[in-house]
Design a protein around this motif. Structure first.
Motif, PDB file in Angstrom:
ATOM      1  N   HIS A 156       0.859  -1.183   0.000  1.00  0.00           N
ATOM      2  CA  HIS A 156       0.000   0.000   0.000  1.00  0.00           C
ATOM      3  C   HIS A 156       0.894   1.232   0.000  1.00  0.00           C
ATOM      4  CE1 HIS A 156      -4.095   1.714   1.522  1.00  0.00           C
ATOM      5  NE2 HIS A 156      -3.564   2.450   0.579  1.00  0.00           N
ATOM      6  N   ILE A 157       0.775   2.041  -1.045  1.00  0.00           N
ATOM      7  CA  ILE A 157       1.649   3.215  -1.206  1.00  0.00           C
ATOM      8  C   ILE A 157       0.819   4.477  -1.049  1.00  0.00           C
ATOM      9  CG2 ILE A 157       3.139   4.471  -2.822  1.00  0.00           C
ATOM     10  CD1 ILE A 157       3.923   1.768  -4.002  1.00  0.00           C
ATOM     11  N   TYR A 158       1.320   5.366  -0.206  1.00  0.00           N
ATOM     12  CA  TYR A 158       0.689   6.661   0.030  1.00  0.00           C
ATOM     13  C   TYR A 158       1.603   7.749  -0.522  1.00  0.00           C
ATOM     14  CZ  TYR A 158      -2.275   4.189   3.431  1.00  0.00           C
ATOM     15  OH  TYR A 158      -3.151   3.330   4.040  1.00  0.00           O
ATOM     16  N   VAL A 159       1.018   8.669  -1.297  1.00  0.00           N
ATOM     17  CA  VAL A 159       1.808   9.726  -1.930  1.00  0.00           C
ATOM     18  C   VAL A 159       1.203  11.081  -1.578  1.00  0.00           C
ATOM     19  CG1 VAL A 159       2.768  10.605  -4.084  1.00  0.00           C
ATOM     20  CG2 VAL A 159       2.336   8.155  -3.837  1.00  0.00           C
ATOM     21  N   LEU A 160       2.045  11.990  -1.145  1.00  0.00           N
ATOM     22  CA  LEU A 160       1.613  13.356  -0.883  1.00  0.00           C
ATOM     23  C   LEU A 160       2.009  14.233  -2.061  1.00  0.00           C
ATOM     24  CD1 LEU A 160       0.477  15.569   0.948  1.00  0.00           C
ATOM     25  CD2 LEU A 160       2.757  15.810   1.946  1.00  0.00           C
ATOM     26  N   GLY A 161       0.990  14.786  -2.750  1.00  0.00           N
ATOM     27  CA  GLY A 161       1.250  15.633  -3.908  1.00  0.00           C
ATOM     28  C   GLY A 161       1.377  14.811  -5.176  1.00  0.00           C
ATOM     29  N   GLY A 162       1.711  15.506  -6.265  1.00  0.00           N
ATOM     30  CA  GLY A 162       1.879  14.831  -7.542  1.00  0.00           C
ATOM     31  C   GLY A 162       0.576  14.658  -8.302  1.00  0.00           C
ATOM     32  N   VAL A 163       0.710  14.212  -9.543  1.00  0.00           N
ATOM     33  CA  VAL A 163      -0.425  13.985 -10.439  1.00  0.00           C
ATOM     34  C   VAL A 163      -0.683  12.479 -10.513  1.00  0.00           C
ATOM     35  CG1 VAL A 163      -1.283  14.277 -12.793  1.00  0.00           C
ATOM     36  CG2 VAL A 163       0.159  16.047 -11.758  1.00  0.00           C
ATOM     37  N   ASP A 164      -1.948  12.093 -10.342  1.00  0.00           N
ATOM     38  CA  ASP A 164      -2.302  10.670 -10.247  1.00  0.00           C
ATOM     39  C   ASP A 164      -1.775   9.856 -11.426  1.00  0.00           C
ATOM     40  OD1 ASP A 164      -3.531  11.201  -7.886  1.00  0.00           O
ATOM     41  OD2 ASP A 164      -5.590  10.975  -8.621  1.00  0.00           O
ATOM     42  N   LYS A 165      -1.931  10.371 -12.640  1.00  0.00           N
ATOM     43  CA  LYS A 165      -1.519   9.620 -13.833  1.00  0.00           C
ATOM     44  C   LYS A 165      -0.010   9.377 -13.821  1.00  0.00           C
ATOM     45  CE  LYS A 165      -3.415   8.004 -17.723  1.00  0.00           C
ATOM     46  NZ  LYS A 165      -4.631   7.166 -17.752  1.00  0.00           N
ATOM     47  N   GLU A 166       0.755  10.377 -13.414  1.00  0.00           N
ATOM     48  CA  GLU A 166       2.210  10.235 -13.377  1.00  0.00           C
ATOM     49  C   GLU A 166       2.626   9.258 -12.278  1.00  0.00           C
ATOM     50  OE1 GLU A 166       3.689  14.173 -12.887  1.00  0.00           O
ATOM     51  OE2 GLU A 166       3.270  14.768 -14.976  1.00  0.00           O
ATOM     52  N   ILE A 167       1.954   9.318 -11.138  1.00  0.00           N
ATOM     53  CA  ILE A 167       2.250   8.393 -10.038  1.00  0.00           C
ATOM     54  C   ILE A 167       1.975   6.960 -10.476  1.00  0.00           C
ATOM     55  CG2 ILE A 167       1.522   7.663  -7.729  1.00  0.00           C
ATOM     56  CD1 ILE A 167       0.925  10.660  -7.180  1.00  0.00           C
ATOM     57  N   ALA A 168       0.816   6.744 -11.108  1.00  0.00           N
ATOM     58  CA  ALA A 168       0.463   5.404 -11.560  1.00  0.00           C
ATOM     59  C   ALA A 168       1.468   4.881 -12.585  1.00  0.00           C
ATOM     60  CB  ALA A 168      -0.945   5.410 -12.146  1.00  0.00           C
ATOM     61  N   GLN A 169       1.939   5.754 -13.477  1.00  0.00           N
ATOM     62  CA  GLN A 169       2.912   5.331 -14.482  1.00  0.00           C
ATOM     63  C   GLN A 169       4.214   4.886 -13.840  1.00  0.00           C
ATOM     64  OE1 GLN A 169       2.299   5.236 -18.047  1.00  0.00           O
ATOM     65  NE2 GLN A 169       4.042   3.870 -17.683  1.00  0.00           N
ATOM     66  N   VAL A 170       4.671   5.631 -12.838  1.00  0.00           N
ATOM     67  CA  VAL A 170       5.902   5.244 -12.133  1.00  0.00           C
ATOM     68  C   VAL A 170       5.725   3.903 -11.433  1.00  0.00           C
ATOM     69  CG1 VAL A 170       7.353   5.811 -10.139  1.00  0.00           C
ATOM     70  CG2 VAL A 170       6.853   7.557 -11.851  1.00  0.00           C
ATOM     71  N   LEU A 171       4.595   3.709 -10.789  1.00  0.00           N
ATOM     72  CA  LEU A 171       4.356   2.436 -10.101  1.00  0.00           C
ATOM     73  C   LEU A 171       4.293   1.287 -11.102  1.00  0.00           C
ATOM     74  CD1 LEU A 171       1.725   3.507  -7.417  1.00  0.00           C
ATOM     75  CD2 LEU A 171       4.171   3.134  -7.128  1.00  0.00           C
ATOM     76  N   ASN A 172       3.683   1.529 -12.243  1.00  0.00           N
ATOM     77  CA  ASN A 172       3.639   0.505 -13.293  1.00  0.00           C
ATOM     78  C   ASN A 172       5.042   0.145 -13.773  1.00  0.00           C
ATOM     79  OD1 ASN A 172       2.130  -1.037 -15.519  1.00  0.00           O
ATOM     80  ND2 ASN A 172       3.431   0.345 -16.704  1.00  0.00           N
ATOM     81  N   ASP A 173       5.912   1.164 -13.878  1.00  0.00           N
ATOM     82  CA  ASP A 173       7.257   0.948 -14.409  1.00  0.00           C
ATOM     83  C   ASP A 173       8.215   0.367 -13.378  1.00  0.00           C
ATOM     84  OD1 ASP A 173       6.316   2.049 -16.736  1.00  0.00           O
ATOM     85  OD2 ASP A 173       7.191   4.033 -16.382  1.00  0.00           O
ATOM     86  N   ARG A 174       7.987   0.648 -12.089  1.00  0.00           N
ATOM     87  CA  ARG A 174       8.994   0.320 -11.077  1.00  0.00           C
ATOM     88  C   ARG A 174       8.640  -0.826 -10.151  1.00  0.00           C
ATOM     89  NH1 ARG A 174      13.176   2.357 -13.577  1.00  0.00           N
ATOM     90  NH2 ARG A 174      12.932   4.582 -14.052  1.00  0.00           N
ATOM     91  N   VAL A 175       7.347  -1.059  -9.917  1.00  0.00           N
ATOM     92  CA  VAL A 175       6.967  -2.137  -9.000  1.00  0.00           C
ATOM     93  C   VAL A 175       7.195  -3.481  -9.680  1.00  0.00           C
ATOM     94  CG1 VAL A 175       5.061  -3.192  -7.744  1.00  0.00           C
ATOM     95  CG2 VAL A 175       5.323  -0.705  -7.760  1.00  0.00           C
ATOM     96  N   ALA A 176       7.780  -4.415  -8.945  1.00  0.00           N
ATOM     97  CA  ALA A 176       8.118  -5.720  -9.507  1.00  0.00           C
ATOM     98  C   ALA A 176       6.871  -6.496  -9.922  1.00  0.00           C
ATOM     99  CB  ALA A 176       8.915  -6.525  -8.482  1.00  0.00           C
ATOM    100  N   ALA A 177       7.035  -7.334 -10.939  1.00  0.00           N
ATOM    101  CA  ALA A 177       5.933  -8.162 -11.423  1.00  0.00           C
ATOM    102  C   ALA A 177       5.442  -9.084 -10.309  1.00  0.00           C
ATOM    103  CB  ALA A 177       6.394  -8.987 -12.626  1.00  0.00           C
ATOM    104  N   GLY A 178       4.125  -9.261 -10.232  1.00  0.00           N
ATOM    105  CA  GLY A 178       3.546 -10.147  -9.240  1.00  0.00           C
ATOM    106  C   GLY A 178       3.175  -9.476  -7.938  1.00  0.00           C
TER     107      GLY A 178
END
Length: 392
Positions: free
Chosen positions: A246-268
């Motif tokens: 469960h990741i909590y983010v203060l600030g930022g744009v939702d679409k950009e945050i989701a893209q980073v999580l898609n790119d960086r979080v390990a598969a599975g």
């Protein structure tokens, strides 16, 4: 001239002016005799002081060049060059973005460029045309995207605060932003940029918790990141499902945050959270990324003062408001707002004889106790939240 200076095996040595002067005077004595006059008004004395001062200045510049090569000591453009070497750039000032809900008394077109604002006068521009449509309840409602008129973190206003139509229109019944504005960013200070570069050096962007935090912190507008990793077979104390992150983010744009999580979080890895943002990956597959925004808790204060003749009635009130707000906004996720730590921001102003501070999370519920927030809540305070009452 028997003096060590410059780069040595123990670091950089920068002698003081007095040390340089002693060395220059000793050198002059060895060349011209011990009986030469070295007082400040003598020829040799004046030359010695001039040489010592120039040597001090040059050595100080060399020292700055030396320290500009390290994250911990570089400043300004030197720090920017170090960040560019690893592809991590300083965050520049950026506007804030929000979604505006517009209610009208019938079908109505609101054109891009119209302005809306908060009660405090923070202005937002509508970036696209909005045509209101009738919903199931019979109301005429439309949604549009807003961009703040100015850059800066102050434009990240809370939900339901953009409620003013800058150019009044009788057809528009009401406007509001259902969610907080986000993405607004001040130009990153050396201190914040340095901390991010050191974090990046310790944990580069990647699938680890620290790597994910680094990647998110590099996004414009992101001020803090909290991660809960539940590696148990049962739900944890926060209600997160088994084997989830469960990741909590203060600030930022939702679409950009989701893209980073898609790119960086390990598969599975199973991400959890109340926000669900769809991202299309390189293969054209739509994936839903879950996370949460850290909750901002507004803090309100009333400062009652007894002052003396030294009190500056023109500037001191606004300075107290700004300093207290800055102190609270510097707190991290989950940190308590300690009442006693705020008194220093009041008593350092000339003319303050006595002060009493009440604090709370609502204007009508103020007290003399600390404000505790939950682990994934962040205390925030605008200068306008600080009421200063002066009793001369």
């Amino acid at each position: 001239m028997a003096i060590k200076f410059g780069l040595t095996d123990r670091g950089f040595i920068a002698p003081t002016y007095e040390e340089w002067l002693d060395a220059v005077q000793d050198d002059m004595k060895s060349r011209f005799g011990d009986d030469i006059a070295l007082t400040s008004n003598s020829t040799f004395g004046s030359l010695a002081r001039m040489y010592a001062w120039r040597l001090t200045e040059m050595n100080q510049q060399l020292q700055l060049v030396y320290y500009s090569g390290f994250y911990a000591t570089a400043n300004d453009s030197a720090l920017d060059h170090l960040g560019a070497n690893i592809g991590v750039l300083r965050k520049v000032a950026a506007p804030s973005y929000a979604t505006l809900q517009i209610t009208t008394d019938g079908e109505y077109l609101i054109e891009a460029g119209e302005q809306f604002e908060t009660e405090d006068g923070i202005i937002f521009n509508l970036t696209d045309d909005v045509l209101t449509k009738q919903d199931d309840a019979g109301n005429w409602v439309g949604f549009g995207n807003l961009e703040s008129d100015e850059t800066g973190e102050m434009n990240n206003v809370m939900a339901n605060t953009i409620t003013v139509v800058s150019n009044p229109d009788d057809t528009i019944i009401a406007v509001t932003n259902p969610e907080p504005a986000s993405g607004g960013n001040d130009e990153e200070t050396d201190e914040d940029y340095r901390s991010r570069l050191i974090m990046e050096n310790v944990a580069q962007e990647g699938p680890t918790a620290n790597g994910i935090r680094s990647a998110l912190m590099n996004l414009p507008g992101v001020r803090e990141v909290g991660i809960v990793d539940n590696d148990q077979a049962t739900a944890d104390e926060y209600g997160n499902p088994p084997y989830s992150v469960h990741i909590y983010v203060l600030g930022g744009v939702d679409k950009e945050i989701a893209q980073v999580l898609n790119d960086r979080v390990a598969a599975g890895v199973t991400l959890t959270g109340s926000k669900a943002v769809n991202i299309t990956d390189e293969a054209g597959i739509v994936k839903t990324i879950h996370f949460d925004s850290a909750t901002e808790v507004p803090i309100y204060l009333q400062v009652e003062l007894k002052t003396t003749d030294d009190w500056n009635q023109d500037d001191s009130v606004s300075q107290i408001q700004a300093d207290i707000a800055q102190k609270i906004n510097a707190l991290e996720m989950g940190q308590t707002v300690y009442l006693t730590k705020l008194f220093s921001e009041v008593y350092d102003k000339p003319g303050v004889e006595e002060a009493a501070i009440k604090i709370g999370t609502a204007k009508d519920k103020l007290g003399y106790t600390d404000v505790q927030v939950k682990r994934f809540e962040v205390p925030v305070c605008a200068p306008s939240n600080v009421e200063v009452v002066v009793d001369g």
